[in-house]
Write a protein that holds these residues in place. Sequence first.
Motif, PDB file in Angstrom:
ATOM      1  N   LEU A 217      46.046  33.632  39.948  1.00 49.18           N
ATOM      2  CA  LEU A 217      45.619  34.259  41.203  1.00 49.18           C
ATOM      3  C   LEU A 217      45.160  35.699  40.971  1.00 49.18           C
ATOM      4  CD1 LEU A 217      48.304  32.920  43.711  1.00 49.18           C
ATOM      5  CD2 LEU A 217      45.883  32.307  43.605  1.00 49.18           C
ATOM      6  N   ILE A 218      45.845  36.400  40.087  1.00 51.35           N
ATOM      7  CA  ILE A 218      45.417  37.755  39.737  1.00 51.35           C
ATOM      8  C   ILE A 218      44.022  37.709  39.105  1.00 51.35           C
ATOM      9  CG2 ILE A 218      45.876  39.723  38.213  1.00 51.35           C
ATOM     10  CD1 ILE A 218      48.879  39.145  38.606  1.00 51.35           C
ATOM     11  N   GLN A 219      43.807  36.694  38.268  1.00 51.59           N
ATOM     12  CA  GLN A 219      42.489  36.518  37.663  1.00 51.59           C
ATOM     13  C   GLN A 219      41.405  36.275  38.709  1.00 51.59           C
ATOM     14  OE1 GLN A 219      41.691  37.782  34.854  1.00 51.59           O
ATOM     15  NE2 GLN A 219      40.856  35.950  33.904  1.00 51.59           N
ATOM     16  N   VAL A 220      41.752  35.498  39.725  1.00 51.32           N
ATOM     17  CA  VAL A 220      40.789  35.225  40.801  1.00 51.32           C
ATOM     18  C   VAL A 220      40.396  36.521  41.499  1.00 51.32           C
ATOM     19  CG1 VAL A 220      40.508  34.127  43.067  1.00 51.32           C
ATOM     20  CG2 VAL A 220      41.518  32.837  41.178  1.00 51.32           C
ATOM     21  N   VAL A 221      41.390  37.354  41.796  1.00 52.82           N
ATOM     22  CA  VAL A 221      41.108  38.633  42.453  1.00 52.82           C
ATOM     23  C   VAL A 221      40.251  39.525  41.557  1.00 52.82           C
ATOM     24  CG1 VAL A 221      42.137  40.749  43.359  1.00 52.82           C
ATOM     25  CG2 VAL A 221      43.185  38.550  43.886  1.00 52.82           C
ATOM     26  N   LEU A 222      40.603  39.608  40.272  1.00 52.94           N
ATOM     27  CA  LEU A 222      39.815  40.418  39.336  1.00 52.94           C
ATOM     28  C   LEU A 222      38.382  39.897  39.234  1.00 52.94           C
ATOM     29  CD1 LEU A 222      42.394  40.898  36.422  1.00 52.94           C
ATOM     30  CD2 LEU A 222      41.588  42.652  37.998  1.00 52.94           C
ATOM     31  N   GLY A 223      38.253  38.568  39.149  1.00 51.98           N
ATOM     32  CA  GLY A 223      36.928  37.973  39.053  1.00 51.98           C
ATOM     33  C   GLY A 223      36.087  38.227  40.288  1.00 51.98           C
ATOM     34  N   THR A 224      36.731  38.167  41.457  1.00 50.29           N
ATOM     35  CA  THR A 224      36.000  38.426  42.700  1.00 50.29           C
ATOM     36  C   THR A 224      35.559  39.873  42.774  1.00 50.29           C
ATOM     37  OG1 THR A 224      37.361  36.750  43.793  1.00 50.29           O
ATOM     38  CG2 THR A 224      36.089  38.186  45.209  1.00 50.29           C
ATOM     39  N   GLN A 225      36.394  40.779  42.281  1.00 54.17           N
ATOM     40  CA  GLN A 225      36.007  42.192  42.249  1.00 54.17           C
ATOM     41  C   GLN A 225      34.809  42.415  41.313  1.00 54.17           C
ATOM     42  OE1 GLN A 225      37.530  45.027  43.868  1.00 54.17           O
ATOM     43  NE2 GLN A 225      38.342  43.387  45.138  1.00 54.17           N
ATOM     44  N   SER A 261      41.870  36.663  30.989  1.00 59.25           N
ATOM     45  CA  SER A 261      41.556  35.238  30.903  1.00 59.25           C
ATOM     46  C   SER A 261      42.136  34.632  29.632  1.00 59.25           C
ATOM     47  CB  SER A 261      40.042  35.027  30.937  1.00 59.25           C
ATOM     48  OG  SER A 261      39.429  35.492  29.753  1.00 59.25           O
ATOM     49  N   LEU A 262      42.148  35.406  28.561  1.00 58.13           N
ATOM     50  CA  LEU A 262      42.733  34.918  27.306  1.00 58.13           C
ATOM     51  C   LEU A 262      44.237  34.756  27.444  1.00 58.13           C
ATOM     52  CD1 LEU A 262      40.713  37.094  24.749  1.00 58.13           C
ATOM     53  CD2 LEU A 262      40.294  34.729  25.445  1.00 58.13           C
ATOM     54  N   VAL A 292      41.018  25.158  32.195  1.00 58.91           N
ATOM     55  CA  VAL A 292      41.110  26.562  31.782  1.00 58.91           C
ATOM     56  C   VAL A 292      40.264  26.810  30.541  1.00 58.91           C
ATOM     57  CG1 VAL A 292      43.116  26.508  30.215  1.00 58.91           C
ATOM     58  CG2 VAL A 292      42.724  28.509  31.650  1.00 58.91           C
ATOM     59  N   LEU A 293      40.170  25.810  29.660  1.00 61.35           N
ATOM     60  CA  LEU A 293      39.291  25.962  28.495  1.00 61.35           C
ATOM     61  C   LEU A 293      37.829  26.015  28.937  1.00 61.35           C
ATOM     62  CD1 LEU A 293      41.006  23.535  25.944  1.00 61.35           C
ATOM     63  CD2 LEU A 293      41.060  26.038  25.938  1.00 61.35           C
ATOM     64  N   ALA A 294      37.467  25.145  29.897  1.00 66.66           N
ATOM     65  CA  ALA A 294      36.095  25.153  30.413  1.00 66.66           C
ATOM     66  C   ALA A 294      35.800  26.454  31.155  1.00 66.66           C
ATOM     67  CB  ALA A 294      35.882  23.958  31.338  1.00 66.66           C
ATOM     68  N   SER A 295      36.807  26.955  31.897  1.00 62.26           N
ATOM     69  CA  SER A 295      36.625  28.205  32.627  1.00 62.26           C
ATOM     70  C   SER A 295      36.443  29.382  31.677  1.00 62.26           C
ATOM     71  CB  SER A 295      37.838  28.440  33.541  1.00 62.26           C
ATOM     72  OG  SER A 295      37.715  29.661  34.236  1.00 62.26           O
ATOM     73  N   THR A 296      37.241  29.403  30.607  1.00 63.68           N
ATOM     74  CA  THR A 296      37.122  30.480  29.618  1.00 63.68           C
ATOM     75  C   THR A 296      35.755  30.422  28.935  1.00 63.68           C
ATOM     76  OG1 THR A 296      39.519  30.444  29.226  1.00 63.68           O
ATOM     77  CG2 THR A 296      38.146  31.477  27.541  1.00 63.68           C
ATOM     78  N   ALA A 297      35.296  29.198  28.626  1.00 65.26           N
ATOM     79  CA  ALA A 297      33.986  29.049  27.986  1.00 65.26           C
ATOM     80  C   ALA A 297      32.866  29.512  28.919  1.00 65.26           C
ATOM     81  CB  ALA A 297      33.770  27.592  27.583  1.00 65.26           C
ATOM     82  N   SER A 298      32.951  29.118  30.205  1.00 60.79           N
ATOM     83  CA  SER A 298      31.919  29.539  31.156  1.00 60.79           C
ATOM     84  C   SER A 298      31.955  31.046  31.361  1.00 60.79           C
ATOM     85  CB  SER A 298      32.083  28.805  32.491  1.00 60.79           C
ATOM     86  OG  SER A 298      33.326  29.130  33.111  1.00 60.79           O
ATOM     87  N   HIS A 315      32.181  28.288  37.535  1.00 59.02           N
ATOM     88  CA  HIS A 315      33.308  29.117  37.104  1.00 59.02           C
ATOM     89  C   HIS A 315      34.352  29.244  38.220  1.00 59.02           C
ATOM     90  CE1 HIS A 315      35.152  31.992  34.400  1.00 59.02           C
ATOM     91  NE2 HIS A 315      35.169  32.925  35.332  1.00 59.02           N
ATOM     92  N   LEU A 316      33.887  29.446  39.448  1.00 55.91           N
ATOM     93  CA  LEU A 316      34.806  29.594  40.573  1.00 55.91           C
ATOM     94  C   LEU A 316      35.492  28.272  40.908  1.00 55.91           C
ATOM     95  CD1 LEU A 316      35.970  31.436  42.759  1.00 55.91           C
ATOM     96  CD2 LEU A 316      34.042  30.787  44.209  1.00 55.91           C
TER      97      LEU A 316
END
Length: 337
Positions: A217-225, A261-262, A292-298, A315-316
């Motif tokens: 969820l923290i990643q989602v917030v960071l990604g949205t920012q 993400s890592l 998560v592997l596909a998300s990291t790759a994208s 990605h989202l």
Amino acid sequence: MMKWLRRLVRLELVLIFLVILAGSVVRMTGSGMGCPDWPKCFGYMIPPTEEAQVLWAPEKQYHEGQMIVHEEAMWSANADFTSGAEYNAANWTKYTKHDYAIFNSTHTWVEYINRLLGAASGIPMFLLFVLSLKYLKSKPLYTLLATAGLFLLGFEAWLGKEVVDGNLIPGQITYHMLGAFLIVIVLVIFLKRLNQNPRQSLPLSRWYMFAALLLMLIQVVLGTQVREQVDMLTKQFGEGASREGWIDQIDVLIYIHRSASLAVTGFIIYLWWVLRKNGKSRRYLNAALMMVLASTASGAILFYFDLPKFLQPVHLLLSAGIVATLTWGWVRRPKTA
């Protein structure tokens, strides 16, 4: 009755995933202001398809609330009337909630479809709430979860209006996205509680799964920012502009997002490995690992190849799937006697 509850929760989950995907497509195409008013679109229940419909014209019938673009501003009809040979300002009130006054049919219909999906998602959610009232005394958690889902969906609708009225206020876009993910969590918890299979013992505390969910969820917030900064660059340079060098114009947040993400990927691999080592493989964690592997790759492609637009919704959507599967693993039914 339980069967219908499960069906409605599954249907609502599908619709919320579609809303998340549609919202990302809206941002990818820059269609957030395709409908500059809310809940209608240029004052129409079914939006216009060509520019002539939103321009003033002589001897044309207008309806109260119908909007036009005139002199680089938006105007709303004060009442039903038929225009004369010349424009009469007395028939119109300037729309002052924002200064956006552009019509693009593609943007309008992309945003309108997004709104339709949002409206459609309200139907099964409301039915869930109504049916859950039957279990208010015997299983109050059902009613609580249905109420929480309905409240969050209503909050999302209100916040969507605020985002449009403010011409895509950056901070509110993040809250809007986080709200959608919270609805996913509520629905997965609801579905898990409706699941009749007893809990099976696992060599992991449920709090490990919760930690992975929280990190996600923290990643989602960071990604949205980060995405909000991309949106600002899109406004600055134009939708069709090359995105080469944009990464260098985004602040340190993108590097935090990349590094985090890592950490999330490593944590989920660890959880998957522990279960596999103990012969406790679970489909939800296998799914979370693949996603998560596909998300990291994208994410890596987005970072190193100038933010290709088509990958942003993918990605989202992968992030939403990871949140759903981690929630499923975190929530465990009590053991049956």
